[in-house]
Structures are given as structure tokens and as C-alpha cells.
Design an enzyme around this catalytic site. Structure first.
Site, PDB file in Angstrom:
ATOM      1  N   HIS A 198      41.374  36.900  28.347  1.00 35.11           N
ATOM      2  CA  HIS A 198      40.558  35.603  28.446  1.00 35.11           C
ATOM      3  C   HIS A 198      40.498  35.294  30.250  1.00 35.11           C
ATOM      4  O   HIS A 198      41.520  35.459  31.059  1.00 35.11           O
ATOM      5  CB  HIS A 198      40.761  34.581  27.552  1.00 35.11           C
ATOM      6  CG  HIS A 198      41.487  34.498  25.989  1.00 35.11           C
ATOM      7  ND1 HIS A 198      42.242  35.790  25.538  1.00 35.11           N
ATOM      8  CD2 HIS A 198      40.255  34.581  25.102  1.00 35.11           C
ATOM      9  CE1 HIS A 198      42.211  35.745  24.149  1.00 35.11           C
ATOM     10  NE2 HIS A 198      40.765  35.163  24.119  1.00 35.11           N
TER      11      HIS A 198
ATOM     12  N   ASP B 192      44.269  39.622  30.770  1.00 33.30           N
ATOM     13  CA  ASP B 192      43.465  39.219  30.382  1.00 33.30           C
ATOM     14  C   ASP B 192      42.682  39.617  29.397  1.00 33.30           C
ATOM     15  O   ASP B 192      42.010  39.478  29.875  1.00 33.30           O
ATOM     16  CB  ASP B 192      44.154  37.846  30.387  1.00 33.30           C
ATOM     17  CG  ASP B 192      44.557  36.419  29.617  1.00 33.30           C
ATOM     18  OD1 ASP B 192      43.879  36.740  28.513  1.00 33.30           O
ATOM     19  OD2 ASP B 192      45.192  35.529  29.869  1.00 33.30           O
TER      20      ASP B 192
HETATM   21  N1  ARG Z   1      45.916  32.033  27.053  1.00 29.86           N
HETATM   22  C1  ARG Z   1      44.907  32.127  25.948  1.00 29.86           C
HETATM   23  N2  ARG Z   1      45.184  33.132  25.425  1.00 29.86           N
HETATM   24  N3  ARG Z   1      43.506  31.528  26.255  1.00 29.86           N
HETATM   25  C2  ARG Z   1      42.780  31.705  24.803  1.00 29.86           C
HETATM   26  C3  ARG Z   1      41.303  31.136  25.061  1.00 29.86           C
HETATM   27  C4  ARG Z   1      40.452  31.281  24.292  1.00 29.86           C
HETATM   28  C5  ARG Z   1      39.482  30.214  24.654  1.00 29.86           C
HETATM   29  N4  ARG Z   1      38.601  30.740  25.793  1.00 29.86           N
HETATM   30  C6  ARG Z   1      39.572  28.866  25.125  1.00 29.86           C
HETATM   31  O1  ARG Z   1      39.707  28.085  25.473  1.00 29.86           O
HETATM   32  O2  ARG Z   1      39.710  28.451  23.416  1.00 29.86           O
HETATM   33 MN    MN Z   2      44.961  34.437  28.921  1.00 23.81          MN
HETATM   34 MN    MN Z   3      44.164  35.561  26.300  1.00 25.35          MN
END
Ligand code: ARG
Ligand code: MN
Ligand code: MN
Length: 324
Positions: free
Chosen positions: A145, A143
Site C-alpha cells: 500500500h 509496502d
Molecule cells: N499500513 C497498511 N497496511 N495500510 C493499509 C491501508 C489500506 C487502505 N489503503 C486504507 O487506506 O485503508
Molecule cells: Mn503500510
Molecule cells: Mn501495507
């Protein structure tokens, strides 16, 4: 290549049996379109390829689950979380579906959907592994993130940025209708979690990663060591006697390869690097489940077919496809 452990062989009693769950759920974030991904992946021929080219026997109910009857009409924010009851109800049901495949010794492939669905998939396999083998499994999370925000830390309130916090108990909630159904049997040990591809990690998440010494390979590590060494280090951390659940967020890939996703971040993995991760995890013989999430065919419509093809390629690689 490490030898498949007998522990995992004992678990995957039917190595060519594939349970597929198609999850058309978008409630863990705010953009429409991600619910259409399972159908798009299937229409692109993914399941046929797995059956005809890789000889899997596919167990699929031929439906994309939208879980309409589980989505409450009223779902006010709770501790800053958006749509908490919907995400909780859907992931509770999904957890049961995944568990039912896994306890029969099938490999479980889940096609999302946004990444909040991992609360359901990982909890389902973790429970089956504990029950059948009396041990904890590992999670490889590919990921951009970390998806480790607690509700209080989250900058967005979107639950797709929180699944790992709930799965590891860094975040808890006692209300039964808001993830209170998660029991110890569903959870993941922080030492059994490994990230690859990180490059957009929130402040609070960075602190948690450091504080708890969570194994994480960012794109900086991929640049420094190369993907070969990074995967080797990731697998060494897990050890070869541990079943692995691979949760692959397509935004781990660079937007050049996977533009159609809700939260794209530049500077990511090439498709070849993504496939390489999947191939190596397959080679361990310890992979017992995979999620493919965050494909959103309605974003960057020019790149949608490219993103779908990339997604199909990642799944095939994880299920044993090889270049030669
Ligand atoms: N599964 C994903 N694409 N997650 C993105 C999360 C983005 C950001 N860290 C949030 O908590 O809002
Ligand atoms: Mn994710
Ligand atoms: Mn992500």
C-alpha cells in the site's frame, strides 16, 4: 555497491550502536493482535541475533510500549479519521523517543505496531538529520500500500493508511491534539520518497502519485525489470549522499511468506526479494533507521511463526547480515 557517503558516516557516529523501540500499538487500524508483534519478534530471538551474530550494542529499555496513559477515553472521529487523538499522542511520544536515539548517532530500529507509527518514527529521524546535518533524508517505503491517503480520500478512516500524507504535508491538521504537533522539521520532501512493492493503491492515492511525480516501483515494475534493477533505480533516485530511513510493512511480502498481517494482498514480494532490498539498502552505508510494522501474530495463527521469522530475516538483512 555505492560507497557510504561521508555525510551519513558523520551522522552514524556510532555505527554499531542500535537504539531499539518496541511499539505495541494497534490504534491505526481495527484488528487486534498487531500490538503483540514486538514481543513475538523479541521472543523469537531477534535482538539476541543482532547482538551475537551482527555485533550490535543494543540500547533498549526492555519494555514494549503500549502508551496506555496516552490513550484518551473519548476519541471521536475527526475528518473521518478513526482514533485520531490516540494515534497523534502515541506518535508524538514515539517521535521524541526515536529522535533521542538518532541525535546520538545511533541506528534506530522500531518494531511495530501498525504502520501509523511511522508518523512518529520518520518524523523523529527527519528532525535529527536536519539538526545534525542540515539536510533532508530519504524514505524507502516497502509496502503493498502507499499509505498516502488524506483523511478525506481514505476509504477506511484507518490512520495506518495515511502516515505518508501527514509526513509529506499532503495532509495537514492544525489541532495540536490531532497531528498539529508535526512541524516542518519533521516532514519529508516528496522527491525523497521511494516506494517498492505497491499493488493495492486507492484511487486518490494513484492521483497523488501521478500529480506529484512520486517515485514508485509497483509489483508490475518488479515483474518487468526484476528486483535487482528496481532496487538499483530506487537507490539512484535517492543518490548516494542522502541518509535513508527504511519503513518496511511486512505486507509488502506476499501472503505466502507473511500471511499474518492485517491487510494481506496477493502478488507480493518473495521473502528473498524483501531480504534483497534490505541487503542493498544496507550496502549503501546510508541506512540510518528501520521500521518493521504490521506483523499480526494472532491472524492466520498457522502462519504466525512464519511471518515472525520473515520479519526477523528482513531486519537482520537491513542490519548487515549476508548470505556468505
Ligand atoms: N499500513 C497498511 N497496511 N495500510 C493499509 C491501508 C489500506 C487502505 N489503503 C486504507 O487506506 O485503508
Ligand atoms: Mn503500510
Ligand atoms: Mn501495507
Amino acid at each position: 555497491m555505492t560507497q557510504p557517503s561521508t555525510i551519513t558516516q558523520r551522522f552514524l557516529s556510532k555505527p554499531n550502536q542500535l537504539g531499539v523501540v518496541a511499539v505495541g500499538f494497534n490504534g491505526g487500524q481495527c484488528k487486534l493482535g498487531v500490538e503483540a508483534a514486538p514481543m513475538a519478534l523479541i521472543e523469537a530471538g531477534l535482538l539476541t541475533q543482532l547482538k551475537d551474530d551482527l555485533d550490535y550494542e543494543i540500547h533498549h529499555d526492555d519494555t514494549v510500549h503500549f502508551y496506555e496513559n496516552l490513550i484518551p477515553a473519548e476519541d471521536p472521529d475527526h475528518r473521518g479519521m478513526k482514533k485520531p487523538r490516540a494515534v497523534s499522542a502515541v506518535t508524538e511520544r514515539l517521535s521524541q523517543q526515536v529522535y533521542e536515539h538518532a541525535r546520538e548517532g545511533k541506528f534506530v530500529l522500531t518494531l511495530g505496531g501498525d504502520h501509523s507509527i511511522a508518523i512518529g518514527t520518520v518524523s523523529g529521524t527527519a528532525k535529527a538529520i536536519r539538526e545534525r546535518l542540515g539536510r533532508e533524508m530519504a524514505v524507502i517505503w516497502v509496502d503493498a500500500h502507499a499509505d498516502l491517503n488524506t483523511p478525506e480520500m481514505s476509504p477506511s478512516g484507518n490512520i495506518h493508511g495515511m502516515p505518508m500524507a501527514f509526513l509529506t504535508r499532503l495532509a495537514r491538521e492544525d489541532r495540536r491534539d490531532i497531528f498539529g504537533w508535526l512541524q516542518d522539521e519533521h516532514t519529508i520532501n516528496l522527491r525523497k520518497l521511494v516506494y517498492i512493492g505497491l499493488r493495492d493503491v486507492d484511487r486518490g492515492e494513484k492521483q497523488l502519485l501521478r500529480e506529484h511525480g512520486i517515485k514508485a516501483f509497483s509489483m508490475h515494475d518488479v515483474d518487468r525489470y526484476g528486483i535487482g534493477k528496481v532496487v538499483e533505480m530506487a537507490l539512484a533516485h535517492i543518490g548516494n549522499d542522502t541518509p535513508i530511513h527504511l519503513s518496511f510493512d511486512v505486507d509488502g511480502l506476499d501472503p505466502q511468506w507473511a500471511p499474518s498481517t492485517g491487510t494481506p494482498v496477493r502478488g507480493g514480494l518473495t521473502l528473498r526479494e524483501g531480504d534483497f532490498i534490505c541487503e542493498c539498502v544496507h550496502e549503501t552505508g546510508n541506512l540510518i533507521a528501520m521500521d518493521l510494522v504490521e506483523v499480526n501474530p494472532s491472524l492466520e495463527s498457522l502462519g504466525a511463526s512464519e511471518t515472525i521469522r520473515a520479519g526477523c530475516s528482513l531486519v537482520r538483512s537491513a542490519l548487515g547480515d549476508t548470505l556468505l
